[in-house]
Design an enzyme around this catalytic site. Sequence first.
Site, short mmCIF file in Angstrom:
data_model
loop_
_atom_site.label_atom_id
_atom_site.label_comp_id
_atom_site.label_asym_id
_atom_site.label_seq_id
_atom_site.Cartn_x
_atom_site.Cartn_y
_atom_site.Cartn_z
N THR A 13 41.13 33.74 42.19
CA THR A 13 41.39 34.24 43.55
C THR A 13 41.13 35.73 43.67
O THR A 13 40.77 36.23 44.74
CB THR A 13 42.85 33.92 43.94
OG1 THR A 13 42.99 32.50 43.94
CG2 THR A 13 43.21 34.43 45.31
N SER A 56 40.04 28.78 38.22
CA SER A 56 40.53 28.52 36.87
C SER A 56 41.17 27.15 36.71
O SER A 56 41.49 26.75 35.59
CB SER A 56 41.48 29.62 36.42
OG SER A 56 42.77 29.45 36.98
N THR A 87 44.86 32.46 38.53
CA THR A 87 46.25 32.36 38.08
C THR A 87 46.67 30.93 37.72
O THR A 87 47.67 30.75 37.05
CB THR A 87 47.21 32.92 39.15
OG1 THR A 87 47.01 32.19 40.36
CG2 THR A 87 46.97 34.39 39.39
N ASP A 88 45.88 29.93 38.16
CA ASP A 88 46.28 28.54 37.89
C ASP A 88 46.47 28.28 36.40
O ASP A 88 47.43 27.63 35.99
CB ASP A 88 45.24 27.55 38.42
CG ASP A 88 45.33 27.36 39.93
OD1 ASP A 88 46.11 28.07 40.58
OD2 ASP A 88 44.59 26.49 40.45
N1 ASP Z 1 42.93 28.41 42.08
C1 ASP Z 1 42.87 29.83 41.77
C2 ASP Z 1 42.40 29.98 40.33
O1 ASP Z 1 43.18 29.73 39.45
C3 ASP Z 1 44.20 30.43 41.94
C4 ASP Z 1 44.29 31.89 41.65
O2 ASP Z 1 43.41 32.52 41.13
O3 ASP Z 1 45.37 32.43 41.97
O4 ASP Z 1 41.27 30.34 40.11
#
Ligand code: ASP
Length: 318
Positions: A13, A56, A87-88
């Site tokens: 993100t 991710s 963050t995933d």
């Molecule tokens: N879906 C995103 C990822 O993990 C979520 C994020 O980056 O916060 O790439």
Amino acid sequence: MSKKIGLIATGGTIAGVQAPDMQSYTAGIVPIGALLSGLRFEGAEIYSTQLANIDSCDMDADLWFALVRAVDAALADMDGIVITHGTDTLEESAFLLQLLVATRKPIVLTGANRPSNALGADGLRNLYNALCIACSERAHGVLVTMNDSIFAPTDCVKATTLGADCFAAHNGALGYVQQGAVHFLRVQSHVLPHFSARSPESFARVEILFSYAHNGLGVILDALVRDGVRGVVIAGSGAGNVHFALKRALCAYQPDELTIVCASRVARSFVAPAILQAPQWIAAGYLSPFAARILLALLLGSGATHDAIARTFCQFGD
Ligand code: ASP
């Protein structure tokens, strides 16, 4: 002389772009060069690499080991490393790096909960803080930073998808970044096992099965084992409890056929050997099911015996 920091971008993100209607966004779009152009950081020379640009949730062992090799290469002549990551699965990559890369140099993972063009986007602030930590003389080994906090990979989990305070840690934050100043409240004290694995083949097939009311997962266990799964981490309810139907299916396997580690699906939890529901199972201590899975996959991939696996998990709380 100014420090040299290697910046390895993998997407997430932090590199995401929100649609004009602000209703949805896509992760892993903006190249790291474009992100960096919006940031003024004068504390170091930054050498950036775009290793990937993914959401991710799609992380896999091929990219994991490419990341490990990129970190190895950068450590040769950099003073510290920053990794941008979704963050995933950030906590999983951080724990994997901690088990695979033995260094005192800082390796700091960061991301964002809001896409790069969102109102109140948190990415550049997190990236700035990560660079500050990577330049700090007091930062050592693999660390995670979001929302001005610094966490240890062993106990940090994505705790919310709302706001910018994405991660929480079982044992609390290790420290904070305030106006570019890095403050540590305590040091990472855990001595972790170290693995020299450098290819996805060293990561054995291990899957996670959740326990919950009216559980029907037992029927897929044989299919998983036939498909090459060598270990299962149970995300038990409470302090590592397992629904009788799932337990019955798991207990049909001997430890030499399937290694079973019991963790908890509860964010702040501890699974002790004394409460295990089957003597041949191994307790995950305070490791999350996701961290326990990574440790078990590396142990099985390195040919560790059942006893050696049990001894290693004991380090996380006996
Ligand atoms: N879906 C995103 C990822 O993990 C979520 C994020 O980056 O916060 O790439």
